[in-house]
Design a protein around this motif. Structure first.
Motif, PDB file in Angstrom:
ATOM      1  N   PRO A 264       0.814  -1.170  -0.100  1.00  0.00           N
ATOM      2  CA  PRO A 264      -0.089  -0.116   0.065  1.00  0.00           C
ATOM      3  C   PRO A 264       0.869   1.193   0.003  1.00  0.00           C
ATOM      4  N   ALA A 265       1.903   1.330   0.761  1.00  0.00           N
ATOM      5  CA  ALA A 265       2.895   2.452   0.852  1.00  0.00           C
ATOM      6  C   ALA A 265       3.226   2.789  -0.194  1.00  0.00           C
ATOM      7  N   ARG A 266       3.872   1.838  -1.183  1.00  0.00           N
ATOM      8  CA  ARG A 266       4.619   1.824  -2.525  1.00  0.00           C
ATOM      9  C   ARG A 266       3.528   2.284  -3.319  1.00  0.00           C
ATOM     10  N   PHE A 267       2.340   1.874  -3.364  1.00  0.00           N
ATOM     11  CA  PHE A 267       1.501   2.296  -4.567  1.00  0.00           C
ATOM     12  C   PHE A 267       0.737   3.613  -4.216  1.00  0.00           C
ATOM     13  N   VAL A 268       0.751   4.005  -2.957  1.00  0.00           N
ATOM     14  CA  VAL A 268      -0.001   5.347  -2.683  1.00  0.00           C
ATOM     15  C   VAL A 268       1.522   6.355  -3.146  1.00  0.00           C
ATOM     16  N   GLU A 269       2.804   6.126  -3.074  1.00  0.00           N
ATOM     17  CA  GLU A 269       3.658   6.881  -3.590  1.00  0.00           C
ATOM     18  C   GLU A 269       3.922   6.971  -4.893  1.00  0.00           C
ATOM     19  N   MET A 270       3.694   5.744  -5.676  1.00  0.00           N
ATOM     20  CA  MET A 270       3.690   6.059  -7.194  1.00  0.00           C
ATOM     21  C   MET A 270       2.275   7.083  -7.383  1.00  0.00           C
ATOM     22  N   ALA A 271       1.296   6.714  -6.977  1.00  0.00           N
ATOM     23  CA  ALA A 271       0.026   7.691  -7.347  1.00  0.00           C
ATOM     24  C   ALA A 271       0.300   8.891  -7.100  1.00  0.00           C
ATOM     25  N   ARG A 272       0.843   9.259  -6.046  1.00  0.00           N
ATOM     26  CA  ARG A 272       1.005  10.485  -5.878  1.00  0.00           C
ATOM     27  C   ARG A 272       2.260  11.151  -6.552  1.00  0.00           C
ATOM     28  N   PRO A 297       5.981  18.654   3.459  1.00  0.00           N
ATOM     29  CA  PRO A 297       6.665  19.929   2.559  1.00  0.00           C
ATOM     30  C   PRO A 297       7.372  19.672   1.435  1.00  0.00           C
ATOM     31  N   ALA A 298       7.492  20.477   0.680  1.00  0.00           N
ATOM     32  CA  ALA A 298       8.247  20.311  -0.799  1.00  0.00           C
ATOM     33  C   ALA A 298       9.275  19.588  -0.661  1.00  0.00           C
ATOM     34  N   THR A 299      10.129  19.625   0.332  1.00  0.00           N
ATOM     35  CA  THR A 299      11.417  18.575   0.170  1.00  0.00           C
ATOM     36  C   THR A 299      11.054  17.223   0.292  1.00  0.00           C
ATOM     37  N   ARG A 300      10.016  16.844   0.902  1.00  0.00           N
ATOM     38  CA  ARG A 300       9.336  15.625   0.967  1.00  0.00           C
ATOM     39  C   ARG A 300       9.326  15.073  -0.539  1.00  0.00           C
ATOM     40  N   LEU A 301       8.584  16.024  -1.377  1.00  0.00           N
ATOM     41  CA  LEU A 301       8.233  15.738  -2.654  1.00  0.00           C
ATOM     42  C   LEU A 301       9.467  15.608  -3.734  1.00  0.00           C
ATOM     43  N   GLU A 306      12.864  12.804  -7.239  1.00  0.00           N
ATOM     44  CA  GLU A 306      14.099  12.509  -7.653  1.00  0.00           C
ATOM     45  C   GLU A 306      14.337  11.187  -7.543  1.00  0.00           C
ATOM     46  N   ARG A 307      14.161  10.381  -6.520  1.00  0.00           N
ATOM     47  CA  ARG A 307      14.497   9.141  -6.446  1.00  0.00           C
ATOM     48  C   ARG A 307      13.696   8.167  -7.330  1.00  0.00           C
ATOM     49  N   ARG A 308      12.437   8.495  -7.579  1.00  0.00           N
ATOM     50  CA  ARG A 308      11.655   7.880  -8.917  1.00  0.00           C
ATOM     51  C   ARG A 308      12.288   8.253 -10.246  1.00  0.00           C
ATOM     52  N   PHE A 309      12.298   9.470 -10.544  1.00  0.00           N
ATOM     53  CA  PHE A 309      12.293   9.800 -11.744  1.00  0.00           C
ATOM     54  C   PHE A 309      13.789  10.129 -12.275  1.00  0.00           C
ATOM     55  N   GLY A 310      14.832  10.468 -11.183  1.00  0.00           N
ATOM     56  CA  GLY A 310      16.098  10.716 -11.655  1.00  0.00           C
ATOM     57  C   GLY A 310      16.127  12.303 -11.734  1.00  0.00           C
ATOM     58  N   VAL A 311      15.291  13.123 -11.442  1.00  0.00           N
ATOM     59  CA  VAL A 311      15.276  14.472 -11.878  1.00  0.00           C
ATOM     60  C   VAL A 311      14.709  14.991 -10.679  1.00  0.00           C
ATOM     61  N   THR A 312      15.166  16.474 -10.234  1.00  0.00           N
ATOM     62  CA  THR A 312      14.544  17.021  -9.432  1.00  0.00           C
ATOM     63  C   THR A 312      13.174  17.709 -10.025  1.00  0.00           C
ATOM     64  N   PRO A 313      11.952  17.837  -9.170  1.00  0.00           N
ATOM     65  CA  PRO A 313      10.856  18.535  -9.633  1.00  0.00           C
ATOM     66  C   PRO A 313      10.842  19.602 -10.111  1.00  0.00           C
ATOM     67  N   ARG A 314      11.821  20.819  -9.659  1.00  0.00           N
ATOM     68  CA  ARG A 314      11.976  21.990 -10.283  1.00  0.00           C
ATOM     69  C   ARG A 314      12.582  21.899 -11.637  1.00  0.00           C
ATOM     70  N   LEU A 315      13.597  20.975 -11.961  1.00  0.00           N
ATOM     71  CA  LEU A 315      14.158  20.963 -13.307  1.00  0.00           C
ATOM     72  C   LEU A 315      13.008  20.296 -14.242  1.00  0.00           C
ATOM     73  N   PHE A 316      12.278  19.289 -13.679  1.00  0.00           N
ATOM     74  CA  PHE A 316      11.083  18.579 -14.673  1.00  0.00           C
ATOM     75  C   PHE A 316      10.304  19.644 -14.945  1.00  0.00           C
TER      76      PHE A 316
END
Length: 323
Positions: A264-272, A297-301, A306-316
């Motif tokens: 459940p935890a992994r699935f929820v994180e993927m959906a988020r 907060p945004a640091t958690r995002l 970056e752990r999943r997509f290999g790029v920071t959300p700001r750069l994305f």
């Protein structure tokens, strides 16, 4: 006017053609309603011309591809089909000759769904990056190893080449073409007119973890999975989800993993994170996105993204916003 020709053949997938046609026609309608002139001239063409029957039994009237002069087509798109009609299309001499000639002189050419097979069989995709339907990726990669297949993308652009994944992604690609041709302001009204849930960027995955999970889960888990998608900012730990499903935490965890292949935890994180990627592509601030998807907060995002997509959300966001 910008002349768009969609190449069809017996047994083609009707929505591969009708979806993009509706987008381009919707753009013409929007332009006329605002006092402008239609921009697109939309045509269906086939090797022989005349009525061509789709896989659903609906026949469409077409003009002959051979009658189109080189350089007269601005955008050429080949629609997809299931295996047998596709194999026959790839071997049709008149279709092959016309497509090779017209693609070479068009401003933009490409395919919808498995139409990529037809272009690849003509040698038009050598060394290029392309997309096709997820179910056709393995046979496509085996048949055309020199083509750089992006098995995950909704649609891909590589210079003048535009290719989309399965069926409805042709609509997403057509909207992107519309934004490229006429600017982003017209795509919103067209998408709204078509009652689309969202405009999906090409980099979004054609594999939806929510959809896949719903397909494998039974009620009450299927209903819960749908609920998760619209309540990403809510507490979604095992305790809360199990209570909503009316199950003990142990039973819920076991059944959820069996249905989705994820904890459940992994699935929820993927959906988020998938939702965050969509919101970032609209140019929203990291703080706003983090709050909406429950990764505040945004640091958690930032860490999870970056752990999943290999790029920071700001750069994305900087790379993809408004594309």
């Amino acid at each position: 006017m910008h002349r768009i020709v969609l190449a069809v053949y017996p047994g083609f997938e009707l929505l591969d053609a009708s979806g993009p046609v509706s987008v381009f026609n919707g753009a013409n309608r929007a332009l006329e309603q605002s006092g402008g002139q239609p921009f697109y001239r939309i045509e269906l063409a086939s090797a022989q011309g005349g009525l061509v029957t789709s896989s659903s039994g609906v026949a469409v009237d077409t003009g002959p591809l051979g009658g189109l002069a080189s350089g007269s087509v601005d955008t050429l798109l080949v629609v997809g089909a299931e295996r047998e009609p596709l194999v026959q299309a790839m071997a049709e001499p008149r279709l092959r000759e016309s497509l090779a000639r017209l693609a070479g002189s068009a401003q933009r050419f490409g395919s919808i769904c498995t139409g990529a097979f037809v272009l690849a069989a003509l040698g038009l995709l050598e060394g290029r990056r392309v997309a096709t339907h997820w179910d056709a990726c393995a046979p496509f990669a085996a048949a055309f190893p020199s083509v750089r297949l992006d098995a995950d993308a909704l649609y891909v652009t590589d210079g003048p080449l535009w290719t989309s994944a399965g069926v409805t992604t042709g609509i997403d690609m057509a909207l992107a073409m519309l934004a490229h041709d006429l600017g982003a302001t017209i795509t919103g009204p067209v998408a709204k007119r078509l009652v689309l849930y969202a405009r999906r960027p090409g980099h979004q995955s054609q594999f939806s973890p929510l959809l896949q999970a719903q397909a494998n889960a039974d009620s009450p888990l299927a209903d819960l999975i749908a609920w998760i998608q619209t309540h990403l900012d809510a507490p979604l730990d095992v305790c809360a989800l199990a209570a909503r499903a009316g199950l003990s935490e142990r039973t819920f965890h076991r059944r959820f993993v069996a249905a989705t292949g994820q904890t459940p935890a992994r699935f929820v994180e993927m959906a988020r994170l998938d939702a965050a990627r969509m919101l970032l592509s609209r140019g929203l601030s990291l703080k706003s996105v983090a709050a909406q998807v429950g990764l505040f907060p945004a640091t958690r995002l930032s860490e999870a993204f970056e752990r999943r997509f290999g790029v920071t959300p700001r750069l994305f966001r900087d790379m993809h916003a408004d594309l």
